[in-house]
Scaffold this motif. Structure first.
Motif, PDB file in Angstrom:
ATOM      1  N   PRO A 211    -127.894  30.483   8.501  1.00 61.73           N
ATOM      2  CA  PRO A 211    -129.040  29.634   8.161  1.00 61.73           C
ATOM      3  C   PRO A 211    -129.746  30.079   6.876  1.00 61.73           C
ATOM      4  O   PRO A 211    -130.136  29.242   6.053  1.00 61.73           O
ATOM      5  N   THR A 212    -129.900  31.387   6.702  1.00 64.94           N
ATOM      6  CA  THR A 212    -130.536  31.899   5.487  1.00 64.94           C
ATOM      7  C   THR A 212    -129.601  31.807   4.290  1.00 64.94           C
ATOM      8  O   THR A 212    -130.008  31.392   3.191  1.00 64.94           O
ATOM      9  N   LEU A 213    -128.343  32.171   4.474  1.00 62.05           N
ATOM     10  CA  LEU A 213    -127.375  32.158   3.375  1.00 62.05           C
ATOM     11  C   LEU A 213    -127.211  30.766   2.779  1.00 62.05           C
ATOM     12  O   LEU A 213    -127.165  30.595   1.552  1.00 62.05           O
ATOM     13  N   LEU A 214    -127.133  29.757   3.645  1.00 64.83           N
ATOM     14  CA  LEU A 214    -126.833  28.410   3.173  1.00 64.83           C
ATOM     15  C   LEU A 214    -128.018  27.746   2.469  1.00 64.83           C
ATOM     16  O   LEU A 214    -127.851  26.706   1.835  1.00 64.83           O
ATOM     17  N   ASP A 215    -129.203  28.356   2.546  1.00 66.10           N
ATOM     18  CA  ASP A 215    -130.324  27.868   1.732  1.00 66.10           C
ATOM     19  C   ASP A 215    -130.072  28.118   0.244  1.00 66.10           C
ATOM     20  O   ASP A 215    -130.494  27.332  -0.606  1.00 66.10           O
ATOM     21  N   GLN A 216    -129.353  29.205  -0.046  1.00 66.53           N
ATOM     22  CA  GLN A 216    -129.161  29.615  -1.443  1.00 66.53           C
ATOM     23  C   GLN A 216    -127.709  29.503  -1.895  1.00 66.53           C
ATOM     24  O   GLN A 216    -127.433  29.285  -3.073  1.00 66.53           O
ATOM     25  N   PHE A 217    -126.767  29.657  -0.963  1.00 69.11           N
ATOM     26  CA  PHE A 217    -125.348  29.748  -1.318  1.00 69.11           C
ATOM     27  C   PHE A 217    -124.507  28.754  -0.532  1.00 69.11           C
ATOM     28  O   PHE A 217    -124.951  28.186   0.466  1.00 69.11           O
ATOM     29  N   GLN A 218    -123.255  28.606  -0.981  1.00 68.27           N
ATOM     30  CA  GLN A 218    -122.185  28.045  -0.176  1.00 68.27           C
ATOM     31  C   GLN A 218    -121.263  29.207   0.176  1.00 68.27           C
ATOM     32  O   GLN A 218    -121.133  30.158  -0.601  1.00 68.27           O
ATOM     33  N   VAL A 219    -120.640  29.147   1.353  1.00 74.17           N
ATOM     34  CA  VAL A 219    -119.882  30.295   1.848  1.00 74.17           C
ATOM     35  C   VAL A 219    -118.472  29.865   2.230  1.00 74.17           C
ATOM     36  O   VAL A 219    -118.292  28.973   3.064  1.00 74.17           O
ATOM     37  N   VAL A 220    -117.469  30.513   1.620  1.00 78.28           N
ATOM     38  CA  VAL A 220    -116.080  30.354   2.068  1.00 78.28           C
ATOM     39  C   VAL A 220    -115.705  31.659   2.761  1.00 78.28           C
ATOM     40  O   VAL A 220    -115.793  32.736   2.187  1.00 78.28           O
ATOM     41  N   HIS A 221    -115.318  31.544   4.014  1.00 75.12           N
ATOM     42  CA  HIS A 221    -115.180  32.691   4.908  1.00 75.12           C
ATOM     43  C   HIS A 221    -113.734  32.799   5.374  1.00 75.12           C
ATOM     44  O   HIS A 221    -113.262  31.998   6.180  1.00 75.12           O
ATOM     45  N   ILE A 222    -113.012  33.797   4.844  1.00 76.74           N
ATOM     46  CA  ILE A 222    -111.647  34.071   5.289  1.00 76.74           C
ATOM     47  C   ILE A 222    -111.755  35.107   6.402  1.00 76.74           C
ATOM     48  O   ILE A 222    -112.027  36.277   6.161  1.00 76.74           O
ATOM     49  N   CYS A 223    -111.553  34.648   7.636  1.00 70.09           N
ATOM     50  CA  CYS A 223    -111.962  35.410   8.827  1.00 70.09           C
ATOM     51  C   CYS A 223    -110.899  36.367   9.349  1.00 70.09           C
ATOM     52  O   CYS A 223    -111.222  37.351  10.011  1.00 70.09           O
ATOM     53  N   GLY A 224    -109.635  36.051   9.130  1.00 69.85           N
ATOM     54  CA  GLY A 224    -108.552  36.798   9.760  1.00 69.85           C
ATOM     55  C   GLY A 224    -107.960  36.011  10.916  1.00 69.85           C
ATOM     56  O   GLY A 224    -108.571  35.093  11.459  1.00 69.85           O
TER      57      GLY A 224
END
Length: 357
Positions: A211-224
């Motif tokens: 919730p906090t990250l997406l206020d400022q960034f977009q996130v691509v998450h390579i999880c495994g």
């Protein structure tokens, strides 16, 4: 008659990516290329995608640093693997063996030595891994990635070459990455990679703070593998187990990277000028090599470091914001690092070693 080279290495993607970078070069030079790895390891998946390579799977045991019932079975698997590797090498007749390390490489190196084939081993981390420690007395030459490694090895076999970077990573396009991710150009992008097997602790931290990250960034998450959480569907957040063909474009689109501190990955991000927040594996889960790698990169000005033992939601967000604030400064520092000739240096070393046979 064509020269023949045999590659080995596996157990994790880090023990394969250098081989993946070198193999097309030798195919182009007209060498016959073979690979010995485990039967079902990640190396069998990664190498099978490369044309003109004969892949051979052998039995292997894992070199554990902890107590396990499997430790009593593995010596028999290793002995069987040595016999299989010896027989394969006798049939393939390579002019040289190039070993990237990992537990599968030990039977291959022993089999090569028994066949009097020159052996070059490659060490990515500052301190040698267990497999390469075993292989060192049998090796003809040793290539190291960090200059500090020469102090740890204290061997005239060791040569500092720097990092080997896959050519395809340099060809990525940021606009293609945005298109693949279905992201906008209005917010910076964080790329999160926890290693080829993923990192539950990093994954959980990212998801708690979305919730906090997406206020400022977009996130691509390579999880495994097996670590995608399908219950999370948010704009500006994309999850993948692993990214193959599109990886160069995705990296090109990223502004900053959150990652472990495996040597191959961090040197690739360095070559691509991607500022990093490094969260190395703790000593409780490793021999501490990633901590040394991270400290070296932090000292050089390429990264911020957050130790796993100190990882909390608050420390993560603070470190991430510091990294993003310093992004331009870090990129300028990275631009001064030149590792463009490393792969040619290693190819020349392999060629010269093969000629001495």
């Amino acid at each position: 008659m064509s020269k023949r080279i045999l590659f080995t290495g596996g157990g994790s993607a880090g023990h394969v990516t250098v081989n993946v970078a070198l193999i097309p070069k030798f195919v182009k030079l007209g060498w016959d290329v073979s690979y010995i790895g485990s039967i079902k390891g990640i190396e069998s998946e990664l190498i099978s995608n490369i044309e003109s390579v004969d892949y051979h799977g052998i039995s292997t045991g894992k070199l554990r640093r902890y107590m396990s019932i499997e430790n009593f079975k593995d010596p028999f698997r290793i002995v069987k693997g040595v016999f299989e590797a010896y027989t394969l090498i006798r049939k393939i007749k390579p002019d040289v063996v190039f070993s990237k390390g990992g537990f599968v490489s030990v039977p291959v190196v022993i089999g090569a030595k028994l066949n009097n084939v020159p052996i070059i081993i490659h060490e990515s981390d500052i301190t040698p891994g267990l497999a390469n420690k075993i292989a060192l007395p049998l090796a003809t030459k040793v290539c190291v990635t960090f200059p500090e490694t020469l102090d740890h090895m204290k061997s005239d076999k060791a040569t500092y070459v720097g990092a080997i970077i896959r050519d395809e990573l340099r060809s990525g396009g940021a606009s293609q990455g945005l298109s693949h991710l279905q992201f906008e150009n209005s917010k910076p992008i964080i790329l999160v990679m926890g290693g080829s097997l993923g990192s539950k602790k990093i994954n959980d931290t990212i998801r708690r703070n979305l919730p906090t990250l997406l206020d400022q960034f977009q996130v691509v998450h390579i999880c495994g593998k097996g670590q995608v959480d399908d219950s999370i569907q948010l704009n500006g957040y994309q999850q993948y187990e692993y990214i193959h063909d599109e990886l160069p474009d995705v990296i090109a689109s990223a502004d900053i990277v959150v990652t472990r501190a495996g040597s191959n990955s961090i040197f690739e991000f360095l070559a691509l000028h991607k500022p990093m927040l490094l969260i190395p594996l703790s000593k409780a889960a490793s021999r501490g090599d990633q901590i040394l790698n991270a400290q070296s990169f932090e000292k050089a000005g390429y990264a911020e470091v957050l130790l796993e033992e100190e990882l909390t939601d608050e420390s993560f967000m603070l470190s991430l914001n510091i990294l993003f604030t310093r992004k331009s400064q870090i990129i300028d520092t990275m631009a001064k690092h030149d590792q463009s000739n490393t792969i040619n240096q290693v190819i020349e070393l392999i060629q010269n070693t093969a000629r001495t046979r």
